[in-house]
Scaffold this active site. Sequence first.
Site, mmCIF file in Angstrom:
data_model
loop_
_atom_site.group_PDB
_atom_site.id
_atom_site.type_symbol
_atom_site.label_atom_id
_atom_site.label_comp_id
_atom_site.label_asym_id
_atom_site.label_seq_id
_atom_site.Cartn_x
_atom_site.Cartn_y
_atom_site.Cartn_z
ATOM 1 C CD GLU A 262 -17.929 -0.201 7.641
ATOM 2 O OE1 GLU A 262 -17.552 -0.238 8.080
ATOM 3 O OE2 GLU A 262 -19.106 -0.856 7.085
ATOM 4 C CG HIS A 288 11.464 -10.465 2.910
ATOM 5 N ND1 HIS A 288 12.992 -10.796 2.841
ATOM 6 C CD2 HIS A 288 11.610 -9.011 3.648
ATOM 7 C CE1 HIS A 288 13.785 -10.548 3.103
ATOM 8 N NE2 HIS A 288 13.387 -8.944 3.650
ATOM 9 C CE LYS A 403 -24.862 -5.743 9.677
ATOM 10 N NZ LYS A 403 -24.969 -4.162 10.401
#
Lengths: 410, 410
Positions: A262, A288, A403
Amino acid sequence: MLTYTNHFDTKTLDPFTLEKGFEAVRYEAASGEVGYYHLPISSQPLVEELKSLYHDIDRRFNTIAIIGIGGSSLGIKAIERLLRPSTPNAKKLIYLENSDPISIMQEMKQIDKFRTLFIVISKSGGTVETLSIFKRLVVSFELPLDHSDQIYVVSDENSILAHFADEHHLRRFVIPSNVGGRFSVLSAVGMVPLTLAGFDTAAILKGAQTFLEQFWNRQEEHMLQKAAYYVTQSDQYPMNVLFAYSDTFEEFGKWVVQIWGESLGKRNRRGERVGLTPISLIGSVDQHSFLQLIIEGPLNKTVTFMHIEHSEDHLMIPELSLHYLEKSDFVNGKSFNELINAQCHATMQSVLQSGVSVDEIAWKQIDEASVGELILYYELLTSLSGALLEINTYDQPGVEIGKKILETQF
Amino acid sequence: MLTYTNHFDTKTLDPFTLEKGFEAVRYEAASGEVGYYHLPISSQPLVEELKSLYHDIDRRFNTIAIIGIGGSSLGIKAIERLLRPSTPNAKKLIYLENSDPISIMQEMKQIDKFRTLFIVISKSGGTVETLSIFKRLVVSFELPLDHSDQIYVVSDENSILAHFADEHHLRRFVIPSNVGGRFSVLSAVGMVPLTLAGFDTAAILKGAQTFLEQFWNRQEEHMLQKAAYYVTQSDQYPMNVLFAYSDTFEEFGKWVVQIWGESLGKRNRRGERVGLTPISLIGSVDQHSFLQLIIEGPLNKTVTFMHIEHSEDHLMIPELSLHYLEKSDFVNGKSFNELINAQCHATMQSVLQSGVSVDEIAWKQIDEASVGELILYYELLTSLSGALLEINTYDQPGVEIGKKILETQF
């Protein structure tokens, strides 16, 4: 104290670039533009104040519910996970973060309203997940608001949440205005819940402060090198992997992903898209999973290996040889700690051999001072890298559009 | 049934590339070279057999401890996490994976040896973490080996672990030799623990089989497009982000990271390093973390948004308006499920607007059939992409070097 080793070639780095990074963060700190540099000292009186509350809190509550998301929860979780094994008697922490109804219901089931302290954390004060969950808790648990001594608020000085807290005479703690959410874990954001839960936050601050002083005294030049290397090579290596060898680093890895991603994913002064992509892995599990891609896939990643020299040294692999399974007897009589460290070193060598740029962070053991140090390390590394990328490290303009769109959907 | 939408431009894709991918996987399936395509049918008798064991198991055990790592644990955890909320009475599952001594100690503390069934899972049979942990459990809990009815083994037919199981007359289940570890969740690897825990594995297989039939019948062309797009654009977009809007997708995301990263990070026939880097994110949490980097950072990622239309619809955001906090009242009276879906859609729109390539997977609700479908979806997508990258999708030569180095360290 942690030990840092850069295994990549630092000779070609331009000394001017290193100085540019250092001078930029020194200016940020000295001018007061950026506040997190001062938290290891400025949060000390807060921790003392919180310690004086501890006995009352401890008598009354056995659980602390944290209502917060992103910068208001990731750092707290990271520290809790790292220090919980050595602080088993700390109060239970419950996190109400996501707007996911399944999680909210699960966490609410764990809450005994008479034994829980609720701490609402939001820098801006307007975070939709946090306020919606807080309202759900108020209604579901019939929490009285006025003069409540079981609701604390942590927010900016003049946020709407601060005004709300004052109207109801709730205990309120301030996040300094020049401290961004993702850089706020050593402010009231982390100090309030962690100190009241019983973690030794003073020792965390001390570890952070010691490292910071060393950095200002130019005793941590490896950081300047790493930031310069990452930024100047970012076209070739757009991804930075943190490969940490202990499950207890899982939440810390998420905190790193936030602060790195960010802060550094931005448009620079010329409007160009820049940024480095953080990836958090856990060893030996991800040997793995992701390791194959690092070793044989495109050379587009740098890797930081992190390991703990001493961790529960007494848990041994038994001297037991089972017929047909003798293949694994080479680790008999060793501790699991020796095994996981050997796995880290073996993997690091194989990654180096494949031509990948590597650096290494070694812990002696997990303790409060080292946790504080690592937090400062990643904060400083982010600031140095942001300065070299010529971006504003501390804003997040890209998330505002979503937003606004959200508000139009109801 | 899931709904798939490609929001990127599919017009420029070469039809020949799509056919090439489809023919390659058809050949893998028809020739028997690759076994996972057959599991949705071939595992059905196994599930029936396990169901016949269920009553005895259920009377005796309340916990199943899974000793396995990577392909021997990730898929089980992914399915458990997704279906646990709707299957709350399933037995407790404990995972012993990592060589991290802190985790091993924590998990061992949760084990009641008289009420726990131990399932040791390793395809090769020689996994050092798994065998070391198994030996620790045998010694710590004084587990008898011969004719033990509380130790089960899942492994290749002729592995050393299979020989060990036979010598001690332990119940043993076989992973077909043509099924790789990371593609094995619908084999005995996942079916044994999940069925015995009480999950409806037959319904998972059915969902997988239905989707597979649709794929063979060319009713899922969006997958061919997506694989072709990802592979042909891999220089420009080397990273693929899965942005899933529910915490319950967290373990599924790790499973995707394994199957995608380990399968596709390879040297191709010409010896060139190729591969796509998987990144798993959770919404809305990572809107507060990684999103800024996607929107304003370099255009080097594709993003898949995944969301659930109906999830705990009854959990409401109260019609409660608090003075100073009216800013969040626009979601009052809505469900949290509506909020998180609106957040997903708003974020997807903002990501699209920023010029990023996006696709979307929509769930009606979380159920067994959809879980089976999603597993097949990602397995097929991986196989298609591997075929187009001209690599061996099913091996992992890059991780062998580290294992060899490890043995020299003791």
